[in-house]
Design a protein around this motif. Structure first.
Motif, PDB file in Angstrom:
ATOM      1  N   ILE A  22       0.857  -1.180   0.000  1.00  0.00           N
ATOM      2  CA  ILE A  22       0.000   0.000   0.000  1.00  0.00           C
ATOM      3  C   ILE A  22       0.896   1.233   0.000  1.00  0.00           C
ATOM      4  O   ILE A  22       1.597   1.517   0.966  1.00  0.00           O
ATOM      5  CB  ILE A  22      -0.938   0.014   1.224  1.00  0.00           C
ATOM      6  CG1 ILE A  22      -1.641  -1.336   1.387  1.00  0.00           C
ATOM      7  CG2 ILE A  22      -1.936   1.155   1.094  1.00  0.00           C
ATOM      8  CD1 ILE A  22      -2.473  -1.765   0.188  1.00  0.00           C
ATOM      9  N   GLY A  23       0.891   1.928  -1.126  1.00  0.00           N
ATOM     10  CA  GLY A  23       1.772   3.071  -1.315  1.00  0.00           C
ATOM     11  C   GLY A  23       2.812   2.772  -2.373  1.00  0.00           C
ATOM     12  O   GLY A  23       3.248   1.624  -2.528  1.00  0.00           O
ATOM     13  N   THR A  70      -5.730  -5.428  -0.854  1.00  0.00           N
ATOM     14  CA  THR A  70      -5.576  -6.153   0.404  1.00  0.00           C
ATOM     15  C   THR A  70      -6.299  -7.496   0.376  1.00  0.00           C
ATOM     16  O   THR A  70      -5.829  -8.481   0.957  1.00  0.00           O
ATOM     17  CB  THR A  70      -6.116  -5.296   1.561  1.00  0.00           C
ATOM     18  OG1 THR A  70      -5.310  -4.119   1.666  1.00  0.00           O
ATOM     19  CG2 THR A  70      -6.103  -6.046   2.871  1.00  0.00           C
ATOM     20  N   LYS A  71      -7.445  -7.549  -0.297  1.00  0.00           N
ATOM     21  CA  LYS A  71      -8.276  -8.760  -0.278  1.00  0.00           C
ATOM     22  C   LYS A  71      -7.475  -9.971  -0.756  1.00  0.00           C
ATOM     23  O   LYS A  71      -6.846  -9.933  -1.813  1.00  0.00           O
ATOM     24  CB  LYS A  71      -9.491  -8.552  -1.185  1.00  0.00           C
ATOM     25  CG  LYS A  71     -10.477  -9.698  -1.133  1.00  0.00           C
ATOM     26  CD  LYS A  71     -11.687  -9.411  -2.013  1.00  0.00           C
ATOM     27  CE  LYS A  71     -12.680 -10.573  -1.963  1.00  0.00           C
ATOM     28  NZ  LYS A  71     -13.850 -10.324  -2.849  1.00  0.00           N
ATOM     29  N   ASP A  72      -7.484 -11.014   0.040  1.00  0.00           N
ATOM     30  CA  ASP A  72      -6.816 -12.287  -0.259  1.00  0.00           C
ATOM     31  C   ASP A  72      -5.293 -12.194  -0.210  1.00  0.00           C
ATOM     32  O   ASP A  72      -4.616 -13.188  -0.503  1.00  0.00           O
ATOM     33  CB  ASP A  72      -7.238 -12.846  -1.626  1.00  0.00           C
ATOM     34  CG  ASP A  72      -8.730 -13.154  -1.684  1.00  0.00           C
ATOM     35  OD1 ASP A  72      -9.275 -13.560  -0.644  1.00  0.00           O
ATOM     36  OD2 ASP A  72      -9.333 -12.955  -2.746  1.00  0.00           O
ATOM     37  N   ALA A  73      -4.723 -11.062   0.148  1.00  0.00           N
ATOM     38  CA  ALA A  73      -3.265 -10.968   0.253  1.00  0.00           C
ATOM     39  C   ALA A  73      -2.794 -11.656   1.528  1.00  0.00           C
ATOM     40  O   ALA A  73      -3.444 -11.585   2.579  1.00  0.00           O
ATOM     41  CB  ALA A  73      -2.825  -9.513   0.253  1.00  0.00           C
ATOM     42  N   ASP A  74      -1.670 -12.339   1.422  1.00  0.00           N
ATOM     43  CA  ASP A  74      -1.096 -13.008   2.593  1.00  0.00           C
ATOM     44  C   ASP A  74      -0.305 -12.037   3.466  1.00  0.00           C
ATOM     45  O   ASP A  74      -0.272 -12.184   4.686  1.00  0.00           O
ATOM     46  CB  ASP A  74      -0.174 -14.141   2.132  1.00  0.00           C
ATOM     47  CG  ASP A  74      -0.908 -15.177   1.310  1.00  0.00           C
ATOM     48  OD1 ASP A  74      -1.712 -15.925   1.894  1.00  0.00           O
ATOM     49  OD2 ASP A  74      -0.701 -15.215   0.077  1.00  0.00           O
ATOM     50  N   ALA A  95     -10.979  -5.893   4.823  1.00  0.00           N
ATOM     51  CA  ALA A  95     -10.541  -6.686   3.672  1.00  0.00           C
ATOM     52  C   ALA A  95      -9.413  -7.644   4.019  1.00  0.00           C
ATOM     53  O   ALA A  95      -9.141  -8.589   3.260  1.00  0.00           O
ATOM     54  CB  ALA A  95     -10.096  -5.755   2.539  1.00  0.00           C
ATOM     55  N   LEU A  96      -8.730  -7.423   5.142  1.00  0.00           N
ATOM     56  CA  LEU A  96      -7.640  -8.315   5.540  1.00  0.00           C
ATOM     57  C   LEU A  96      -8.196  -9.695   5.865  1.00  0.00           C
ATOM     58  O   LEU A  96      -9.081  -9.841   6.713  1.00  0.00           O
ATOM     59  CB  LEU A  96      -6.926  -7.744   6.762  1.00  0.00           C
ATOM     60  CG  LEU A  96      -5.948  -6.604   6.512  1.00  0.00           C
ATOM     61  CD1 LEU A  96      -5.732  -5.802   7.793  1.00  0.00           C
ATOM     62  CD2 LEU A  96      -4.625  -7.147   5.988  1.00  0.00           C
TER      63      LEU A  96
END
Length: 323
Positions: A22-23, A70-74, A95-96
Motif C-alpha cells: 500500500i503506497g 488487500t483482499k486475499d493478500a497473505d 478486507a484483511l
C-alpha cells in the motif's frame, strides 16, 4: 548482535504468497520492484486519483484501490507516510483475510498506537536503513542494504520467518539483517532524523554559510566550503569510518576539526539531544506529526517556502547554472 544473511534465511515462508504493498513512494516503489524482479507476486494499493498509479502501471504492476489490493493478500505492507497509516488501516481492515500478516518499514504507527491491528494478524517490520532509491539501485547491481527486522505480534507462530524471508526478497539479506524491535527502530530513526542527519546537519550547514557571508565572503565561496564538501565527508566516513577519515584529511583540517568540533558539540548540545530523545520516547513527536497532518502541514509548507527562497538555495542554483 547477529547479522543474518541470505545463507541464514529460509525463503519458503514467502513462496507462493501474495504481497500487497500500500503506497508507491520512496520505499513502496523500491520494495515492490525488488519483489517483482525476484519472482514474488506483488500488487499495489493506491487511492483513486493517485498520481503514482500511472508510474506503477508503467512498471507492469497491478494497481488496485487499497481494499481491493488487500483482499486475499497473505502479507500487506503499509508503506505510505506514517501519519496516513491509521486512516489507511481503517479502510483495509475489513478486507484483511483471517490470519494475514501486516507489515511496516517503520515502527512509529505500531509503537505509538496509531494502529491497533486485529488480534489474528501477524505484525512484522522490515526497515531498510536507507532511502528507497538506494535500495532499488543496490538490488539492481546485485547488492543489498542492511535492514532491521522485528515482530510485534506472532499470531501464527511463523511471523519471524516471514519477516526474514521478506527482507531477503527485497535484497537486504545480501548486506545483512539485524533483529530489532518496533520501539528500538522507531526511536533510533526519529532521533537520527531530528538530532543528527536531517535536523542538526542541515542547520549546521546553513549556519556556517550565513556566518561566512555575513563576514563578507562571497556566497559562492561560502557554499563550496560549507555545503559542497559534505559529500566528500560522507563518502570518506562511509568508505573508511570516522577514525580513518581523520587520517585521510590534511593535518590542517584535522587539527582545525579537533579544536573547533568540541566547541560546538559540547555538553549543552548533548543535553539538548537527550531532551529530544525523551520527547520522542514520550510520544510527543508522534502527536505533533498527527497534528501537523490534520492541519494541512502548515509548518512543513512554510519551511519549504523559506528554504526555496533562501540565499543559500539561490547560490546553489547559480553554481549549477555555471557548471
Amino acid at each position: 548482535m547477529t547479522l543474518l544473511r541470505d545463507a541464514d534465511i529460509d525463503p519458503s515462508p514467502l513462496r507462493g504468497k501474495q504481497v500487497a504493498i500500500i503506497g508507491f513512494g520512496n520505499q513502496g516503489r523500491a520494495q515492490a520492484l525488488n519483489l517483482r524482479d525476484g519472482g514474488v507476486a506483488v500488487r499495489i494499493g493506491l487511492r483513486e486519483g493517485s498520481d503514482r498509479a500511472a508510474e506503477a502501471g508503467a512498471q507492469g504492476l497491478q494497481v488496485l484501490d487499497p481494499a481491493a489490493a488487500t483482499k486475499d493478500a497473505d502479507l500487506v505492507m503499509l508503506l505510505a507516510p506514517d501519519e496516513q497509516l491509521a486512516r489507511i488501516y481503517d479502510c483495509i481492515s475489513d478486507a484483511l483475510k483471517p490470519g494475514a500478516s501486516l507489515g511496516f518499514s517503520h515502527g512509529l504507527a505500531i509503537h505509538f498506537g496509531l494502529i491497533a491491528p486485529r488480534p489474528d494478524l501477524d505484525v512484522i517490520m522490515v526497515a531498510p536503513k536507507g532511502p528507497g532509491s538506494a535500495l532499488r539501485s543496490l538490488y539492481a547491481a546485485g547488492k543489498g542494504m542492511v535492514a532491521l527486522a522485528a515482530v510485534a505480534r506472532d499470531a501464527s507462530g511463523g511471523a519471524w520467518g516471514l519477516a526474514l524471508a521478506y527482507a531477503a526478497a527485497i535484497g537486504c539479506g545480501r548486506a545483512g539483517i539485524i533483529r530489532s524491535t518496533f520501539e528500538e527502530e522507531c526511536v533510533a530513526d526519529l532521533f537520527n532524523e531530528q538530532a543528527v542527519v536531517w535536523g542538526a546537519v542541515p542547520e549546521l550547514l546553513a549556519a556556517g554559510f550565513d556566518t561566512l557571508v555575513e563576514s563578507g565572503v562571497q556566497p559562492e565561496v561560502a557554499y563550496l566550503e560549507c555545503v559542497s564538501e559534505l559529500k566528500l565527508l560522507a563518502e570518506l566516513v562511509e568508505g573508511v569510518g570516522l577514525a580513518a577519515m581523520r587520517e585521510r584529511i590534511s593535518n590542517t583540517a584535522e587539527l582545525g576539526g579537533l579544536l573547533g568540533g568540541p566547541r560546538l558539540v559540547d555538553d549543552n548540545l548533548r543535553r539538548d539531544m537527550r531532551t529530544i530523545l525523551e520527547e520522542i520516547r514520550s510520544g510527543r513527536f508522534a502527536a505533533q506529526l498527527s497534528e501537523e497532518a490534520d492541519a494541512g502541514y502548515p509548518r512543513l509548507r512554510e519551511s519549504r517556502r523559506r528554504a526555496a527562497a533562501s540565499l543559500l538555495e539561490r547560490t546553489r542554483q547559480s553554481l549549477d547554472r555555471s557548471a
